[in-house]
Design an enzyme around this catalytic site. Structure first.
Site, PDB file in Angstrom:
ATOM      1  N   SER A   1     -31.587 -51.663 -21.078  1.00  0.00           N
ATOM      2  CA  SER A   1     -31.112 -50.624 -20.166  1.00  0.00           C
ATOM      3  C   SER A   1     -31.950 -49.357 -20.290  1.00  0.00           C
ATOM      4  O   SER A   1     -33.128 -49.359 -19.975  1.00  0.00           O
ATOM      5  CB  SER A   1     -29.625 -50.352 -20.418  1.00  0.00           C
ATOM      6  OG  SER A   1     -29.107 -49.448 -19.474  1.00  0.00           O
TER       7      SER A   1
ATOM      8  N   ASP B   1     -30.951 -46.260 -13.613  1.00  0.00           N
ATOM      9  CA  ASP B   1     -31.310 -46.410 -15.020  1.00  0.00           C
ATOM     10  C   ASP B   1     -32.301 -47.561 -15.164  1.00  0.00           C
ATOM     11  O   ASP B   1     -32.731 -48.153 -14.174  1.00  0.00           O
ATOM     12  CB  ASP B   1     -30.065 -46.584 -15.902  1.00  0.00           C
ATOM     13  CG  ASP B   1     -29.316 -47.887 -15.641  1.00  0.00           C
ATOM     14  OD1 ASP B   1     -29.562 -48.524 -14.596  1.00  0.00           O
ATOM     15  OD2 ASP B   1     -28.468 -48.259 -16.481  1.00  0.00           O
TER      16      ASP B   1
ATOM     17  N   ASP C   1     -32.395 -50.730 -16.126  1.00  0.00           N
ATOM     18  CA  ASP C   1     -32.160 -52.062 -15.568  1.00  0.00           C
ATOM     19  C   ASP C   1     -31.486 -51.987 -14.198  1.00  0.00           C
ATOM     20  O   ASP C   1     -31.081 -53.005 -13.639  1.00  0.00           O
ATOM     21  CB  ASP C   1     -31.349 -52.935 -16.524  1.00  0.00           C
ATOM     22  CG  ASP C   1     -29.989 -52.352 -16.891  1.00  0.00           C
ATOM     23  OD1 ASP C   1     -29.809 -51.125 -16.791  1.00  0.00           O
ATOM     24  OD2 ASP C   1     -29.090 -53.119 -17.281  1.00  0.00           O
TER      25      ASP C   1
ATOM     26  N   ASP D   1     -28.672 -51.100 -12.983  1.00  0.00           N
ATOM     27  CA  ASP D   1     -27.286 -51.455 -12.660  1.00  0.00           C
ATOM     28  C   ASP D   1     -26.416 -50.212 -12.484  1.00  0.00           C
ATOM     29  O   ASP D   1     -25.289 -50.300 -12.009  1.00  0.00           O
ATOM     30  CB  ASP D   1     -26.680 -52.400 -13.706  1.00  0.00           C
ATOM     31  CG  ASP D   1     -26.616 -51.812 -15.111  1.00  0.00           C
ATOM     32  OD1 ASP D   1     -27.232 -50.745 -15.359  1.00  0.00           O
ATOM     33  OD2 ASP D   1     -25.945 -52.417 -15.968  1.00  0.00           O
TER      34      ASP D   1
END
Length: 453
Positions: free
Chosen positions: A99, A243, A245, A247
């Protein structure tokens, strides 16, 4: 010697420094353990742009295939694109990402088929146990017939699915600045936004897991400074920040001012309730008072839950909720297998803004009703002792209610605060909200004095 996974297996995922804390040999064991625990005969795997991600995900695939599972590799993707693949293909999935953590970190977010979460209570503890045992005693026996490993493209179908859930074809043209933070938003946004009446101004779309421009965590105000300046300079209608990743999605208005994730939760909840009258909406206990208020005003039923995606997803499944939101800019949709997708939340914001003539700041004002502190972290020597001191200070006061659904929440007529211990660091996290700024500041300072005293 058995691997010590206590530092890398967290409440919801696997995360640690590569290669110091884990490497491809462990990733291979995780792949074998994942298919053993989920009893999967086929799985899907995706990865982010970190330098270590291709090797780790390939090792996980080898471990899974050695035990007979057929593996579908979707390659570079956002975490919600992996959830899409898990849902659409009806397969358990694994996403390789850390992340917003620094470049030397990597991790695995795992789900059962239909994007159902794998956390400590839903398989992660068993996976850890197997990996620790195999790292000491040797890898498990391979299957009589190894599984296949094939590749599949899912980005186009992912984008089409999202656009089927929110109609943006009739909105007025909007100018939108997007800061991908050199993360996976740079991969997904161009395809999702293609063909929409949007003038896209891209920032940091080059995939680079070393994060050369800023940390890919838009909740830290330092990381949206560039976006705020660019929105103003471009005269844009809004800005979006993803962010690492992709999501989570964070929104800034036309003035470059951050829009509270609680206000976005309330806005999207109102839109989803218009589509699903009388529906249930989940919100964690740190979201603003405005969220349950807006849900009730729009004929829905609000349900308060603990912080964390596994709790939200479990509650959504249990209640048949249509939508869920967190203070951390995670947004969950029944139409997306109860999984979180910042991209779908962004499309809702664009549709709401483009469906009327006013500015974003005017639009969200109706959903942003209270003064909030944001999350304030304090490093402490003894989390339990400091939290107990705060509880003792407020216990027994007239007109207050205390609950311990997740940490300590103290509620008065004009304010509330929540104090929670971090699962991974020696921190106490404080969130305060009040009907006005002065009251919020007074409560915030009083609690912080107790926490840091």
């Amino acid at each position: 010697m058995a691997a010590d996974l206590s530092q890398i297996v967290k409440a919801y995922d696997v995360r640690g420094v590569v290669p110091d804390q884990w490497d491809e040999s462990l990733a291979e064991l995780f792949g074998a353990a994942f298919v053993t625990v989920t009893q999967a005969d086929a799985i899907v795997i995706g990865h982010d742009m970190r330098p270590s991600s291709p090797g780790l995900s390939a090792a996980f695939a080898r471990g899974a295939a050695a035990l007979g599972a057929d593996v579908t590799l979707i390659g570079l993707c956002s975490t919600d694109q992996l959830y899409y693949a898990s849902g659409a293909l009806d397969l358990p999935g694994a996403m390789f990402t850390a992340s917003h953590n620094p470049a030397r970190y990597n991790g695995i977010k795992m789900c059962r088929k239909g994007a159902a979460p794998v956390g400590q209570d839903t398989g992660l503890a068993e996976i850890r146990e197997l990996v620790e045992r195999w790292s000491e005693q040797g890898a498990p026996a391979v299957a009589p017939k190894a599984g296949t490993i094939t590749e599949r493209e899912t980005l186009t179908d992912y984008a089409a699915h999202l656009k089927s859930l929110v109609d943006l074809t009739a909105i007025r043209p909007l100018k939108v600045v997007v800061d991908a933070g050199n993360g996976m938003g740079g991969h997904t946004v161009p395809t999702v936004f293609e063909g929409l009446p949007l003038d896209l101004v891209p920032m940091y779309f080059e995939l680079d897991g070393t994060f050369p421009n800023h940390e890919a965590n838009p909740l830290d105000p330092a990381n949206i400074v560039d976006l705020q300046a660019r929105v103003i300079a471009e005269g844009a209608d809004l800005g979006l920040a993803f962010d690492g990743d992709a999501d989570r999605c964070f929104v800034v208005d036309q003035r470059g001012e951050p829009v509270s994730p609680s206000a976005i939760t309330a806005l999207v909840a109102a839109r989803e309730l218009a589509r699903h009258p009388g529906g249930t909406v989940i919100h964690n206990l740190i979201t603003s008072w405005s969220v349950p208020e807006v849900v009730r005003e729009n004929g829905g039923t609000p349900v308060r839950t603990r912080v964390g995606h596994s709790f939200i997803k479990q509650e959504m499944a249990a209640t048949g909720a249509i939508f869920g939101g967190e203070h951390s800019a995670h947004y969950y949709f029944a139409d997306f297998w109860n999984a979180d997708t910042g991209m779908l939340a962004a499309l809702h914001v664009l549709a709401a803004l483009g469906g009327q003539e006013g500015t974003l700041s005017a639009l969200v004002a109706q959903y942003d009703r209270y003064a909030g502190s944001g999350e304030i972290n304090s490093t402490v020597d003894d989390q339990a002792a400091r939290a107990a001191a705060v509880r003792a200070a407020y216990e027994g006061r007239d007109g207050l209610t205390l609950d311990e659904l997740d940490g300590l929440t103290v509620t008065a007529q004009d304010w509330w605060f929540n104090l929670r211990a971090s699962n991974t660091e020696p921190l106490l996290r404080l969130n305060v909200e009040a009907r006005d700024e002065a009251t919020m500041a007074k409560v915030r300072d009083e609690v912080l004095a107790l926490v840091r005293g």
